[in-house]
Design a protein around this motif. Sequence first.
Motif, short mmCIF file in Angstrom:
data_model
loop_
_atom_site.label_atom_id
_atom_site.label_comp_id
_atom_site.label_asym_id
_atom_site.label_seq_id
_atom_site.Cartn_x
_atom_site.Cartn_y
_atom_site.Cartn_z
N ALA A 67 0.83 -1.22 0.00
CA ALA A 67 0.00 0.00 0.00
C ALA A 67 0.86 1.26 0.00
O ALA A 67 0.60 2.22 0.74
CB ALA A 67 -0.94 -0.02 1.20
N VAL A 68 1.89 1.27 -0.86
CA VAL A 68 2.84 2.39 -0.94
C VAL A 68 2.16 3.59 -1.60
O VAL A 68 1.42 3.42 -2.58
CB VAL A 68 4.06 1.94 -1.79
N ARG A 69 2.39 4.79 -1.05
CA ARG A 69 1.92 6.01 -1.73
C ARG A 69 2.99 7.07 -1.72
O ARG A 69 3.80 7.13 -0.80
CB ARG A 69 0.62 6.51 -1.08
N MET A 70 2.98 7.88 -2.77
CA MET A 70 4.03 8.88 -2.91
C MET A 70 4.04 9.84 -1.71
O MET A 70 2.99 10.17 -1.15
CB MET A 70 3.83 9.66 -4.21
N HIS A 71 5.24 10.26 -1.31
CA HIS A 71 5.46 11.19 -0.20
C HIS A 71 5.10 10.60 1.18
O HIS A 71 5.01 11.32 2.16
CB HIS A 71 4.73 12.52 -0.41
#
Length: 352
Positions: A67-71
């Motif tokens: 569940a990676v998200r930018m920043h």
Amino acid sequence: MAPAAFSYESLPARVVFGAGAARRRLAAEVDRLGAQRLLLICTDGRRAQAEELIAPFADKVAGTFTAVRMHVPIEVAEQARKAATAAEADAILCIGGGSTTGTAKAIALTSGLPILAVPTTYAGSEVTPVWGLTEGARKTTGTDVVVLPRVVVYDPELTASMPTELAAASGLNAMAHCVESFWGTRRNPISSVLAAEGVRALANGLRGLGKDPDAPAEVLYGAYLAGVAFSGAGSGLHHKICHALGGAFDLPHAQTHAIVLPHVLAANAPGAPEAVDRIAAALGVEDPVAGLRELARGLGVPAGLRDVGLLEDQLDEAVALIAPVVPLDNPVPLDAVALRALLQAAWAGGPE
Ligand code: NAD
């Protein structure tokens, strides 16, 4: 010219570089680290590739977090920390770009778990002790050697799969690390040597992408040097601008860097003549501002911040956010009027 007095801290990280290194050498690096229960972090898009790479030591992977998200929004950091606890992880294996590495760093920050990083972009986060977290619209960054990956496996076969647009923007982001190293708060002659070689390798490699089969390796080598140079020299005006814009207006990180960089170099040039000369020589051009702009345009990067979603009426807010954080030792003092002019030019996409 004899160097002036300086201090430089080299950071403890093992780096393994080579085409096929992730396929051939990752299992040995996991053993070397002594890891028995890895938490694998990757995005859903990279998952198939990551699973192929971990196949030889799948018994040592105790959990997977995608569940990676930018920043790195704080909620994602908290979920990832819970996943590490649930897996009883003794190390983190991150395979992906800067957002994936950033998620691993968020876990390491509170747990001290060692990271083995396999970068698939040119972000360079894997060789910096810098972490970043976003809460609401504000991005906070900090430095702690506990988040520095212990081992980095660089494999140009992995970055070669990037679509040209992403490869270009990510490579130019690495270029920003090199350029900024010349006036970072902790600038020093060692970082400058690494940065100059990084500019050369990145420019050469980026110009060859899609034509020369060795180009991805050259860009990746440049990206590694860029990350080390940036770690040593620290960030400056350019990163202050990009972090503020990315955090407040949700702009794409790498493209924002690529667009803003020539404008920052142009603004700082009068106060940084040595940097200008070294960047020009490394790019093989006379005017490095035009050289950077030409490199970016040749790679299809949008011209201005307006092309990546910033509205002109957001510029005042941007100035208000950035003016208080302009580094005091920036080569050229920059008041709100000069900052507004820089941002206006970067927004419009034309020369200053
Ligand atoms: P990213 O990690 O967000 O990746 C962008 C997209 O590309 C994702 O969808 C990803 O799945 C995909 N992708 C990754 N590798 C790919 C490949 N080989 N082929 C095809 N698709 C691929 O983007 P990024 O530019 O690598 O990283 C940006 C983030 O890293 C930002 O949050 C930035 O702040 C952070 N960063 C931190 C540091 C630091 O020192 N802490 C340094 C640089 C960047």
